[in-house]
Design a protein around this motif. Structure first.
Motif, PDB file in Angstrom:
ATOM      1  N   PHE A  99       0.942  -1.127   0.075  1.00 21.01           N
ATOM      2  CA  PHE A  99       0.030   0.030   0.102  1.00 21.01           C
ATOM      3  C   PHE A  99       0.659   1.348   0.139  1.00 21.01           C
ATOM      4  CE2 PHE A  99       0.455  -1.269   4.501  1.00 21.01           C
ATOM      5  CZ  PHE A  99       0.707   0.039   5.112  1.00 21.01           C
ATOM      6  N   SER A 130      -4.928  -2.455   0.438  1.00 21.32           N
ATOM      7  CA  SER A 130      -4.475  -3.655   0.941  1.00 21.32           C
ATOM      8  C   SER A 130      -5.506  -4.729   0.473  1.00 21.32           C
ATOM      9  CB  SER A 130      -4.827  -3.536   2.538  1.00 21.32           C
ATOM     10  OG  SER A 130      -3.671  -2.775   3.142  1.00 21.32           O
ATOM     11  N   VAL A 147       0.602  -5.076   3.804  1.00 20.57           N
ATOM     12  CA  VAL A 147      -0.931  -4.760   3.749  1.00 20.57           C
ATOM     13  C   VAL A 147      -1.112  -4.170   5.142  1.00 20.57           C
ATOM     14  CG1 VAL A 147      -1.525  -6.102   2.088  1.00 20.57           C
ATOM     15  CG2 VAL A 147      -1.654  -7.267   4.113  1.00 20.57           C
ATOM     16  N   SER A 148      -2.419  -3.501   5.419  1.00 19.00           N
ATOM     17  CA  SER A 148      -2.634  -2.978   6.794  1.00 19.00           C
ATOM     18  C   SER A 148      -4.173  -3.549   6.966  1.00 19.00           C
ATOM     19  CB  SER A 148      -2.530  -1.721   7.067  1.00 19.00           C
ATOM     20  OG  SER A 148      -3.649  -1.064   6.253  1.00 19.00           O
TER      21      SER A 148
END
Length: 295
Positions: A99, A130, A147-148
């Motif tokens: 991201f 993400s 990613v988050s």
């Protein structure tokens, strides 16, 4: 049309000029070489070798097929070398997804380390949300993704292996000459009258909205800018304040002050995700580097 073994045999006979020499080199009998060459000539539609009193010589048709056979065998050899490098982690192409904020500092630093340790690995980058990156990982379009869990969780299925990298606090970005810029921490309640810069459409549940709700007010959002780098330009111009992920702090311009919001600071978690089944060694290596960089 022509199998690889037949093309290898054609090449060896052409280079040695002899069925007997080819048989010795390939550990065949001479009669087996003769039969296989005859079968290849039947496939090719005519003689590939002129039989001479001593040895054989390529016919015009044989020279044509031999030229293409050499190209095919060379390409297959290069493919085998590249595949071996990929499986050993020393080469090949690694497709990395991240991201936008992760691409500010964390991912470039880890990729620099990877290049130093595995210079033969080439990297292809995919930047996106993400959720999009996790979908790409599931479709085998990405080898490793950073990613988050914000804003909609990870949505990781059983086919994906997830490793927590870090908790990422969101800081408030203020103009450098803001009255609160000199404070070590800023109480979010002291920003209730500020104009906020945010990217999400009106009505969207956001980390800013949730944090301000805990502080007892609703943020007044007057400007909507998508990327945090763009938001910082408006902050520096004195047009509002915004939230910036701490992981991007080293890349923030000098005319913006970043301060913690203390107990009201929103936080998200950053992960690295790999396919659970047969991840590439280079992806495993990058995971280790990301883990060390995220500490």
């Amino acid at each position: 049309m022509f199998d690889t073994d037949a093309l290898v045999l054609l090449d060896v006979v052409a280079r040695t000029g002899s069925f007997t020499a080819a048989a010795i080199q390939l550990n065949y009998t001479q009669s087996a070489v003769s039969r296989r060459i005859a079968s290849l000539e039947a496939q090719a539609g005519g003689p590939l070798f002129a039989r001479l009193p001593r040895g054989v010589r390529l016919t015009p048709a044989g020279r044509t097929l031999h030229r293409y056979a050499r190209e095919v065998l060379e390409r297959l050899g290069r493919a085998a070398e590249e595949l071996a490098a990929i499986h050993q982690g020393s080469g090949g192409r690694l497709r990395v997804g991240a991201f936008a904020t992760a691409n500010a500092v964390l991912v470039p630093a880890a990729l620099r380390d990877l290049r130093a340790s595995r210079p033969e690995v080439t990297v292809g980058m995919v930047e996106g949300l993400s959720t999009v990156l996790m979908d790409g990982l599931g479709r085998a379009e990405i080898d490793i993704a950073v990613v988050s869990d914000y804003p909609s969780g990870l949505g990781a299925g059983p086919e994906v292996e997830v490793t927590r990298l870090m908790d990422d606090e969101l800081l408030v970005a203020l103009p450098a000459d803001h009255p609160l810029a000199g404070c070590e921490k800023v109480d979010l309640r002291d920003l209730r009258d500020e104009s906020w810069i945010e990217g999400a459409p009106p009505g969207t549940v956001t980390m800013l909205g949730a944090a301000c709700a805990r502080a007892g007010f609703a943020p007044r959002v007057e400007l909507r800018i998508g990327e945090w780098t763009g938001k910082l330009g408006y902050v520096a111009a004195g047009l509002g304040v915004t939230l910036v992920p701490a992981m991007a702090a080293p890349a923030v311009r000098g005319d913006v002050a970043l301060r913690s919001l203390g107990e009201f600071a929103p936080r998200r978690t950053v992960y690295a995700a790999l396919p659970r089944r047969a991840p590439l060694p280079a992806a495993r290596a990058l995971l280790g580097l990301l883990t060390r960089r995220a500490v």
